[in-house]
Design an enzyme around this catalytic site. Sequence first.
Site, mmCIF file in Angstrom:
data_model
loop_
_atom_site.group_PDB
_atom_site.id
_atom_site.type_symbol
_atom_site.label_atom_id
_atom_site.label_comp_id
_atom_site.label_asym_id
_atom_site.label_seq_id
_atom_site.Cartn_x
_atom_site.Cartn_y
_atom_site.Cartn_z
ATOM 1 N N LYS A 178 10.826 -11.826 2.301
ATOM 2 C CA LYS A 178 11.752 -11.172 1.559
ATOM 3 C C LYS A 178 11.909 -9.785 2.004
ATOM 4 C CE LYS A 178 11.248 -8.789 -2.163
ATOM 5 N NZ LYS A 178 12.410 -7.411 -2.051
ATOM 6 N N GLU B 9 -0.297 -3.498 3.417
ATOM 7 C CA GLU B 9 -0.274 -2.112 4.007
ATOM 8 C C GLU B 9 0.393 -1.367 3.232
ATOM 9 O OE1 GLU B 9 -1.686 -1.642 6.706
ATOM 10 O OE2 GLU B 9 -2.209 -3.320 7.848
ATOM 11 N N CYS C 183 5.153 5.654 7.126
ATOM 12 C CA CYS C 183 3.658 5.545 6.218
ATOM 13 C C CYS C 183 2.602 6.293 6.983
ATOM 14 C CB CYS C 183 3.131 4.189 6.029
ATOM 15 S SG CYS C 183 3.157 3.182 7.813
ATOM 16 N N GLU D 285 2.431 11.610 -1.426
ATOM 17 C CA GLU D 285 3.023 11.405 -0.348
ATOM 18 C C GLU D 285 4.369 11.576 -0.269
ATOM 19 O OE1 GLU D 285 3.494 6.897 0.236
ATOM 20 O OE2 GLU D 285 3.474 7.168 2.506
HETATM 21 P P1 NAD Z 1 8.056 -0.666 -2.545
HETATM 22 O O1 NAD Z 1 6.797 -0.955 -2.757
HETATM 23 O O2 NAD Z 1 8.958 0.212 -3.584
HETATM 24 O O3 NAD Z 1 8.846 -2.059 -2.056
HETATM 25 C C1 NAD Z 1 8.403 -2.741 -0.768
HETATM 26 C C2 NAD Z 1 8.939 -4.186 -0.986
HETATM 27 O O4 NAD Z 1 8.192 -4.713 -2.228
HETATM 28 C C3 NAD Z 1 10.346 -4.540 -1.305
HETATM 29 O O5 NAD Z 1 10.795 -5.461 -0.682
HETATM 30 C C4 NAD Z 1 10.387 -4.431 -2.810
HETATM 31 O O6 NAD Z 1 11.639 -5.165 -3.198
HETATM 32 C C5 NAD Z 1 9.231 -5.231 -3.179
HETATM 33 N N1 NAD Z 1 8.605 -5.253 -4.361
HETATM 34 C C6 NAD Z 1 8.935 -4.276 -5.507
HETATM 35 N N2 NAD Z 1 8.465 -4.493 -6.538
HETATM 36 C C7 NAD Z 1 7.646 -5.575 -6.312
HETATM 37 C C8 NAD Z 1 6.512 -6.164 -7.298
HETATM 38 N N3 NAD Z 1 6.225 -5.846 -8.357
HETATM 39 N N4 NAD Z 1 6.067 -7.367 -6.427
HETATM 40 C C9 NAD Z 1 6.097 -7.702 -5.443
HETATM 41 N N5 NAD Z 1 6.954 -7.080 -4.512
HETATM 42 C C10 NAD Z 1 7.949 -6.115 -5.110
HETATM 43 O O7 NAD Z 1 8.023 0.402 -1.325
HETATM 44 P P2 NAD Z 1 9.155 0.971 -0.625
HETATM 45 O O8 NAD Z 1 9.423 2.262 -1.229
HETATM 46 O O9 NAD Z 1 10.175 0.037 0.101
HETATM 47 O O10 NAD Z 1 8.446 1.692 0.910
HETATM 48 C C11 NAD Z 1 7.814 2.973 1.095
HETATM 49 C C12 NAD Z 1 6.596 2.811 0.875
HETATM 50 O O11 NAD Z 1 5.995 1.656 1.693
HETATM 51 C C13 NAD Z 1 5.494 4.012 0.849
HETATM 52 O O12 NAD Z 1 4.597 4.506 0.254
HETATM 53 C C14 NAD Z 1 5.126 3.928 2.552
HETATM 54 O O13 NAD Z 1 4.098 4.773 2.715
HETATM 55 C C15 NAD Z 1 4.882 2.337 2.457
HETATM 56 N N6 NAD Z 1 4.526 1.931 3.988
HETATM 57 C C16 NAD Z 1 3.410 1.596 4.484
HETATM 58 C C17 NAD Z 1 3.448 0.955 5.479
HETATM 59 C C18 NAD Z 1 1.974 0.588 6.292
HETATM 60 O O14 NAD Z 1 1.954 -0.028 7.086
HETATM 61 N N7 NAD Z 1 0.870 0.984 5.627
HETATM 62 C C19 NAD Z 1 4.509 0.810 6.316
HETATM 63 C C20 NAD Z 1 5.519 1.286 5.950
HETATM 64 C C21 NAD Z 1 5.903 1.727 4.470
#
Ligand code: NAD
Length: 475
Positions: free
Chosen positions: A169, A242, A276, A374
Amino acid sequence: MTTLYRNLIDGKMIETAATMEVVNPANEQVIGLVPACGKDELDQAVAAARRAFKTWSRTPIDERRAAIMAISGAIKENADELYRLLTSEQGKPHEQAKGEIFGAAGMSAAQSTLSLEEVVNEDSDQRLSRTRRVPVGVVGGIVPWNFPVMMAIQKIVPAMLSGCTIVLKPSPFTPLTTLRIAELIADKVPAGVVNIITGEDSLGPMITEHPDIDKITFTGSTATGKKIMEGASADLKRITLELGGNDASIVMPDADPKKVAEQLFWASFSNAGQICVAAKRVYIHEDIYDELSQAIANYAKTVVVGDGSQQGTGVGPIQNKKQYDRVLELIQDAKDNGYKFLTGGDADPSGTGYYVPITILDNPPEDARIVAEEQFGPVMPLMKFSTESEVIERANNSEYGLAGAVWTADTDKGVEIAEQLETGTVWVNEYLHLSPFSPFGGHKQSGFGAEYGIDGLKEFTYPQVITVKRDAEVA
Ligand code: NAD
C-alpha cells in the site's frame, strides 16, 4: 483531463468506483486519481498473493532473481517518465527524483544477488542438523510519502527474493509513480506475487489486522508504528518497522568549516529535510561554531527553494499540507520563544504550494520543540558544545535512535565517538550512504528489525531446523 491510475491485483490492472485525488505540492493542482480500495479489494489482493505463494515459494531462486531484474530493468528503461512523475507528486527537485528512481533500480539489482545459505549446526556420526530459511508467506507492505518509490522497492524486492508474495500500500499522498511501475511490471512478474493497492489511511489497519497476512513491513512515523505493532499482535504477525529519527551530527573542532559547510547543509536539506535520517540536530564545537554556522548560512543563501520541476531548484515544497502546517507550527514556536534565526523562518502560508524557506536556527536550547522533535522539513538547528562527553550525552538524549554522524579530521576519534552513539547507523565524514549489503534499522523508538543486507532478508523468513538421526534404529 486528470489521469486515472489503476491498481495491480492478481496480475491485472484494476479500477474501483471510488477514487482519491493526488495533488502536486508545488502548485496544489490535482494531477491524478487513484482507486480508493476497501476490504473487498484487499481480500482479493490477499487471496491472489496466497494462491501465488504456493508456487512462488518453490520457484528456484534464479527465476526469482530474474523477475527482480526485470523490475529493475523496467524502472531504468522508463526512468525519464518516472522521475518527472515522482517530482510532480512528491515535490523533490528533478535531480533528486532521478537519484531515487535510479537508486531504486540499482538497489533492486544489487539486492537480487543476496542469498540465505543453509547453516550446518551438527554433522556427526549421530546426526545431521541444518538450519534453512523458509519464507513467512504473504507480506503486507506499508509505505510513506517521502521516498515512495525507494520504500516500495525495498519492501517488494526482499519479499520476492525470499519467496514471499506481497500486497503493498503506497501512501495516499504519493501513489502515482508506484502505480505506473505496477503497470510496467504487471506482465514481468507472475500473477499475484506483487499486488499494489491504494486507499486512505484506513486501509492500513485493515492490512495490519488481516488474518491471512503473515508479516507487515512498514516505513513511517513512530506513532503509526506503535499502532501496527498493536494490530499485528492479535495473530503474532512478524513485523519490521522503520520509523522516525532525530538524528544528531557532531562537528569536532578539527573539521574545516569551508569543507564541511556544504555537506552539512545537504545532510539537512536534501528532499526538503523530509528524510528519516536527515541531520536534524547539528552540534558544532564552540571553537568553530561562529565560522561554520556563518558558512552554512552563506551557502544556504545560494540555494533556490521552488517547484522541483524547474531547473535550478535545490529545495522543493513540503510534500503535503498536514506536514507543511506542522513545520510552520515548529517555526512559529521558535519565534514565540525568541530563538535566533540565522536565516529563514518567514513562510507565507497564503501563497500557492507548500513552500517553507530554508530555516537555520542559531543555538536554540536543547528543550526547544524544534530541537527535541523530529521536524521533517527544511529546518536545521545549530547548537554549540564544549566537550566530547557532553555532546555524546546530548546526542543520545532522545527516544529515537536511527542515525547520526561525526565530522572530524581524526577518523579514529570519529569512530570512538560513533561507537558511543545509540543509533542503528553512524556515518563518519559522510552522510546518507546506504548500502544494499548493510542492515539499516533503528534503535530505541526508531524501529524494530532491519532492512537491506542479509539481516533485512532474514526478516522475510523463518528459520527451520531439520535434524536427521543417523544412527537411529527405526526398522
Ligand atoms: P505515517 O506513519 O503517517 O504513514 C505511513 C504509511 O502508513 C502511509 O501509507 C499511511 O497511509 C499508513 N498508515 C497511516 N495510519 C495507519 C495505521 N493506523 N495502520 C497502518 N498504516 C497506517 O508516516 P508518513 O507521514 O507517511 O511518513 C513520515 C514518517 O516516516 C517520519 O516520521 C519519518 O521519519 C518516517 N520515515 C522513516 C524511515 C525509516 O526508514 N526509518 C524512512 C522514511 C520515513
